[in-house]
Write a protein that holds these residues in place. Structure first.
Motif, PDB file in Angstrom:
ATOM      1  N   ASP A   1      -2.756   5.790  -4.050  1.00  0.00           N
ATOM      2  CA  ASP A   1      -2.679   6.513  -3.013  1.00  0.00           C
ATOM      3  C   ASP A   1      -3.660   7.470  -2.294  1.00  0.00           C
ATOM      4  O   ASP A   1      -3.801   8.351  -3.157  1.00  0.00           O
ATOM      5  CB  ASP A   1      -1.311   7.121  -2.696  1.00  0.00           C
ATOM      6  CG  ASP A   1      -0.719   7.577  -1.574  1.00  0.00           C
ATOM      7  OD1 ASP A   1      -0.291   6.698  -0.604  1.00  0.00           O
ATOM      8  OD2 ASP A   1      -1.220   8.788  -1.002  1.00  0.00           O
TER       9      ASP A   1
ATOM     10  N   ARG B   1      -4.125   3.062   3.263  1.00  0.00           N
ATOM     11  CA  ARG B   1      -2.717   2.353   2.823  1.00  0.00           C
ATOM     12  C   ARG B   1      -2.322   1.208   3.263  1.00  0.00           C
ATOM     13  O   ARG B   1      -1.839   0.309   2.478  1.00  0.00           O
ATOM     14  CB  ARG B   1      -1.617   3.333   3.222  1.00  0.00           C
ATOM     15  CG  ARG B   1      -1.309   4.847   2.137  1.00  0.00           C
ATOM     16  CD  ARG B   1      -0.537   5.635   2.962  1.00  0.00           C
ATOM     17  NE  ARG B   1      -0.595   6.986   2.065  1.00  0.00           N
ATOM     18  CZ  ARG B   1      -0.204   8.179   2.456  1.00  0.00           C
ATOM     19  NH1 ARG B   1       0.212   8.359   3.902  1.00  0.00           N
ATOM     20  NH2 ARG B   1      -0.108   8.956   1.677  1.00  0.00           N
TER      21      ARG B   1
ATOM     22  N   SER C   1       1.193   5.066  -7.937  1.00  0.00           N
ATOM     23  CA  SER C   1       1.208   4.060  -6.676  1.00  0.00           C
ATOM     24  C   SER C   1       0.078   3.291  -6.665  1.00  0.00           C
ATOM     25  O   SER C   1      -0.935   3.781  -6.873  1.00  0.00           O
ATOM     26  CB  SER C   1       1.710   4.624  -5.564  1.00  0.00           C
ATOM     27  OG  SER C   1       0.811   5.562  -5.115  1.00  0.00           O
TER      28      SER C   1
ATOM     29  N   TRP D   1       2.701  -1.284  -1.433  1.00  0.00           N
ATOM     30  CA  TRP D   1       2.535  -0.321  -2.307  1.00  0.00           C
ATOM     31  C   TRP D   1       3.738  -0.240  -3.282  1.00  0.00           C
ATOM     32  O   TRP D   1       5.186  -0.086  -2.943  1.00  0.00           O
ATOM     33  CB  TRP D   1       2.577   1.052  -1.573  1.00  0.00           C
ATOM     34  CG  TRP D   1       1.228   1.067  -0.959  1.00  0.00           C
ATOM     35  CD1 TRP D   1       0.542   0.610   0.114  1.00  0.00           C
ATOM     36  CD2 TRP D   1      -0.268   1.624  -1.628  1.00  0.00           C
ATOM     37  NE1 TRP D   1      -0.561   0.705   0.567  1.00  0.00           N
ATOM     38  CE2 TRP D   1      -1.235   1.409  -0.563  1.00  0.00           C
ATOM     39  CE3 TRP D   1      -0.433   2.282  -2.796  1.00  0.00           C
ATOM     40  CZ2 TRP D   1      -2.453   2.114  -0.856  1.00  0.00           C
ATOM     41  CZ3 TRP D   1      -1.809   2.882  -2.989  1.00  0.00           C
ATOM     42  CH2 TRP D   1      -2.518   2.338  -2.021  1.00  0.00           C
TER      43      TRP D   1
END
Length: 266
Positions: A72, A90, A194, A205
């Protein structure tokens, strides 16, 4: 290979590896620097050929093929990116694909193994490993998402297979087997992780809790282990290299970490 001013070759490197003590038929986990070896005729291809020659047809070569950029962006520090970019990253971060995603910061030798015909790669979006040889499937299968570098990772498989660790021109800070010891210390600190992963409907994710690894004291730990006499140190090409049995290393490291990291317990 004695320094005569001549270039390194596949045959000379293989001889150096044998002299260092690389076992034929072994599972050999390699962390490497091509630059440290000096000028090699054939570059990384010749180095991989020499490693395969050293372990022989019954041996298996293992390398880290990590992808630490698949995280992330809110946690990026080297370098950070503007917060306004985070939603775009993202949304559009390519998912990890073991067949095509290149490794990051692992070196050209590891990348050469990853793309070698017949190589197998574990399916972890951040901490994959590639393996080449008869035990490759056993090494890379079953890599759990929440055990990036634990017993249910290729590091654990190398331990179960009684493999060796070769530091080819790099130091103990690159020695990922020491992370396996971190997982075995009672109640290790943990953190949120993540990565972008594939799903049945496309991509998403994934988020999980994993051990908070820390290699900041690995040079000290490695130096302490060397005093036991269980590390073979010698030259391969122009590089100072270290060879050790992984089980002995990890077992020693568990006790060392439990003693020296008392201030880091949760």
């Amino acid at each position: 290979m004695i320094d005569t001013g001549m270039p390194g070759t596949r045959a000379a490197l293989a001889d150096d590896l044998a002299t260092l003590g690389v076992r034929r038929g072994s599972v050999l986990l390699v962390h490497s620097s091509l630059k440290a070896l000096g000028w090699v005729c054939g570059g990384p291809v010749a180095v991989v050929q020499a490693l395969l020659d050293a372990v022989g047809p019954d041996g298996t070569l293992v390398v880290p093929t990590h992808t630490p950029g698949n995280t992330d962006p809110g946690g990026w520090q080297n370098p950070p990116v503007p917060e306004s970019w985070w939603p775009v990253i993202r949304e559009h971060m390519p998912v990890f694909d073991p067949a095509v995603t290149p490794s990051q910061w692992m070196g050209v030798i590891a990348e050469t193994v990853r793309t070698w015909p017949g190589a197998r790669r574990s399916d972890h979006p951040q901490a994959s490993f590639a393996a080449l040889g008869p035990a490759a499937e056993a090494v890379v299968t079953g890599h759990q998402l929440d055990e990036m570098l634990g017993d249910h990772s290729p590091l654990g498989a190398v331990y179960r297979l009684d493999g060796d660790v070769l530091l080819l021109g790099v130091g103990h800070r690159n020695n990922t087997s020491l992370h396996l010891a971190e997982y075995r210390v009672p109640d290790p600190p943990r953190r949120q992780e993540s990565s972008a992963v594939r799903t049945d409907t496309g991509q998403a994710w994934a988020h999980w809790q994993d051990v908070a690894t820390d290699e900041s004291d690995f040079d000290q730990l490695g130096a302490a282990f060397e005093t036991t006499g269980r590390v073979f140190i010698g030259q391969v090409g122009a590089a100072e290299c270290r060879l050790m049995r992984q089980r002995a290393l990890v077992d020693y490291a568990v006790d060392w970490l439990a003693t020296h990291r008392t201030d880091r317990r949760p």
